[in-house]
Scaffold this motif. Structure first.
Motif, PDB file in Angstrom:
ATOM      1  N   ASP A  85      39.657  34.549  55.159  1.00 57.40           N
ATOM      2  CA  ASP A  85      39.001  35.802  54.797  1.00 57.40           C
ATOM      3  C   ASP A  85      39.413  36.150  53.373  1.00 57.40           C
ATOM      4  OD1 ASP A  85      37.772  38.257  54.644  1.00 57.40           O
ATOM      5  OD2 ASP A  85      39.100  39.245  56.089  1.00 57.40           O
ATOM      6  N   CYS A 110      38.647  38.646  51.637  1.00 56.16           N
ATOM      7  CA  CYS A 110      38.802  40.086  51.440  1.00 56.16           C
ATOM      8  C   CYS A 110      39.418  40.721  52.694  1.00 56.16           C
ATOM      9  CB  CYS A 110      37.450  40.730  51.143  1.00 56.16           C
ATOM     10  SG  CYS A 110      36.559  39.995  49.776  1.00 56.16           S
ATOM     11  N   LEU A 140      43.276  41.543  45.415  1.00 54.97           N
ATOM     12  CA  LEU A 140      42.012  40.983  45.903  1.00 54.97           C
ATOM     13  C   LEU A 140      41.181  40.454  44.756  1.00 54.97           C
ATOM     14  CD1 LEU A 140      41.012  43.688  48.539  1.00 54.97           C
ATOM     15  CD2 LEU A 140      41.955  41.419  48.967  1.00 54.97           C
ATOM     16  N   CYS A 153      35.457  41.354  45.940  1.00 56.60           N
ATOM     17  CA  CYS A 153      35.705  42.160  47.132  1.00 56.60           C
ATOM     18  C   CYS A 153      35.452  43.623  46.806  1.00 56.60           C
ATOM     19  CB  CYS A 153      37.150  41.989  47.609  1.00 56.60           C
ATOM     20  SG  CYS A 153      37.502  40.356  48.261  1.00 56.60           S
TER      21      CYS A 153
END
Length: 152
Positions: free
Chosen positions: A135, A137, A146, A150
């Motif tokens: 994942d 984000c 991040l 994102c």
């Protein structure tokens, strides 16, 4: 001087049969797997290289966002999973054959093959987890850590 008959040679067009042997020939299955997985790996790897290098911006276009975007699609997850599994099992089977050929001591052979199987299984499990749990984000992560794509 007595005449001895020469041993007969079986007809080469007939299938060789061993007497008393039953069950699955694991070495034949291993040989067959290596041929089939090798062909599939060539297709998967060249497809992977074509999409990543030819259709995109080349090596400079492959970054965290590129991988994140690819792995958002189940198609590419399965594609990369097949490459991972087939590559590791194909390579592990090849190393197993080498260990069987060159490790003369039965305890050494058993130890080497045990380590090999352990390494292949651990790598397959970890690689599979990465592919399906990736994942880019994650919820609750520090926004400054991040990637830019994102949503903050």
């Amino acid at each position: 001087m007595s005449a001895q008959s020469a041993p007969s040679i079986p007809d080469p067009s007939t299938r060789y049969r061993r007497t008393g042997q039953r069950g699955i020939n694991s070495e034949m299955l291993s040989w067959l797997f290596m041929r089939i997985s090798g062909v599939l790996l060539v297709i998967l790897v060249f497809g992977h290289l074509f999409v990543n290098l030819w259709l995109g911006e080349g090596v400079k276009g492959i970054d965290f966002a590129f991988v994140g975007g690819k792995w958002a699609s189940p198609f590419w997850q399965v594609w990369d999973l097949l490459m991972l599994w087939l590559g590791l099992i194909h390579g592990g089977n090849g190393v197993r054959t080498i260990v069987n050929d060159y490790a003369r001591n039965p305890k050494l052979r058993l130890t080497l093959k045990g380590l090999l199987y352990f390494a292949v299984v651990v790598t397959i499990v970890l690689g599979t987890l990465v592919i399906f749990t990736f994942d880019p984000c994650p919820v609750g992560a520090e926004p400054s850590l991040l990637p830019s794509f994102c949503e903050g």
